[in-house]
Scaffold this active site. Structure first.
Site: not given
Length: 407
Positions: A78, A125
């Site tokens: 990410k 998350d």
């Protein structure tokens, strides 16, 4: 609870020049992102694992897994998106081209004095927020991270270790995104989110370009071992930014000869599958708690930019129960023959669990035929995270959480 994998071929594909433009994900544009990432001292291309033993067992020519547990020491891919988007935002503030602002320039006292104090805010998350917090820390800026209810306390602490102000909310992912946007507007923060909405498209576009570094590395690594391109790519989707980036990159290079691409989601957050099922070209949303072990994919509203690319070019949408991800984790963690071990988290391994099931379970023969999976197939997968929640990983890999259902 339904333990069946549900799939549908994409009936909305466009041909020729009728599809949405993927020029922002061209080799040239992704090269800019990759050059920026390469300027970080922590950069190295993550390994592409060639699982020859597994491929033989599955009856296909190749299984190639991009192992993102090695990315920047953060155990997930990410950071590629968040770091590039933040850099592009800073370049825009400075009125300079991103090519003039490698890492050592961005962290310089001169640039910091020009920029002043900036706070970057995001919803996550886990992995995206950690990447944003890490990047802000590297660039001597601040970050605020909000997590949806049910998020891992371990992941929360990892984000806080990067210097972020971080907390878990009482809302689901999509509602937390809206709350983050409200707080950012109130406090003057910069939102770094990989989903797009009206008036907020520039940063999500940059994030998708940042993800393109992973796709570009994978293609280069395949070609180094004599594979011009994969025949198939299985890629997971949350809001669809990663999936859209991978699809767009390969579409822009190979056009009509692109690999077949399969979108894989948890069945509790399968907004793309439902959009494909509707088949009218409009995205569908999923609400509620979206309770799944695949926390990184528990997103109920598609990124519009990613959706348009996937709508026009992907080949199949698949909705998977949690056991598919758990099975993928166990397969990757227990390699065959001389295959290397891949430690893959819940959101990272679902594609391998699906590939194995499609190839070996007679129940899914129609899906296998629809995709043209044969003995000559070479399949590319992205293990997008390692054991980012170690306790959850052991619960699944050691203790057998989410077993394969038996008749």
């Amino acid at each position: 609870m339904d333990a069946t994998i549900h799939w549908i071929s994409n009936s909305m594909q466009k041909t020729g020049d009728a599809g949405t433009s993927t020029s922002f994900l061209s080799r040239k544009e992704i090269h800019k992102a990759k050059q920026f990432h390469m300027s970080f001292p922590e950069y190295s291309a993550t390994p592409l694992q060639n699982l020859t033993g597994l491929a033989k067992t599955l009856g296909i020519s190749g299984v190639y897994v991009k192992d993102e547990s090695y990315r920047f020491g953060l155990n997930a891919f990410k950071v590629l998106g968040g770091s590039y988007a933040i850099a592009r935002h800073l370049a825009k503030r400075l009125g300079r081209d991103i090519g003039e602002l490698p890492y050592h320039v961005l962290i310089s006292p001169e640039v910091k004095s020009q920029l002043g104090e900036i706070t970057f805010a995001t919803t996550t998350d886990g992995n995206h927020g950690r990447g944003v917090a890490w990047t802000a820390k590297q660039l001597r800026q601040k970050s605020v991270v909000y997590m949806p209810k049910g998020s891992s306390l371990y992941r929360l602490e990892k984000i806080r270790e990067e210097g972020a102000h971080a907390c878990i909310t009482d809302s689901n992912y999509d509602d937390t995104v809206r709350m983050t946007a409200e707080q950012a507007e109130k406090h003057g923060w910069v939102i770094v989110q990989d989903t797009a909405w009206e008036g907020y498209e520039e940063i999500p576009t940059w994030i998708m370009q940042g993800y393109g570094t992973m796709a570009a590395e994978a293609l280069e690594q395949l070609q180094l071992i004599g594979v011009e391109k994969p025949t198939h790519i299985f890629v997971q989707a949350g809001v669809g930014s990663l999936a859209g980036a991978v699809q767009g990159f390969f579409q822009d290079i190979f056009q009509g000869d692109r690999p077949k691409l399969v979108i894989v989601e948890p069945d509790q957050a399968d907004c793309f599958y439902r959009s494909g099922l509707a088949g009218d070209g409009n995205p569908r949303a999923v609400g509620g708690d979206m309770a799944t072990i695949m926390a990184g994919l528990a997103c109920g509203e598609p990124n519009r930019i990613g959706w348009e690319i996937l709508r026009d070019y992907c080949d199949m949408f698949v909705s998977c129960p949690d056991w598919v991800a758990a099975k993928g984790m166990r397969i990757l963690g227990n390699p065959l023959g001389t295959d290397p071990r891949v430690v893959s988290g819940e959101s990272g391994a679902v594609t391998l669990g699906l590939l194995e099931t499609f190839l070996l379970d007679k129940q899914y023969e129609a899906a296998r035929e629809a995709l043209g999976l044969t003995a000559d197939s070479r399949v590319l997968l992205f293990s997008t995270e390692g054991n980012t929640d170690p306790n959850k990983y052991l619960s699944i890999a050691w203790d057998g959480e989410c077993p394969v259902p038996r008749d």
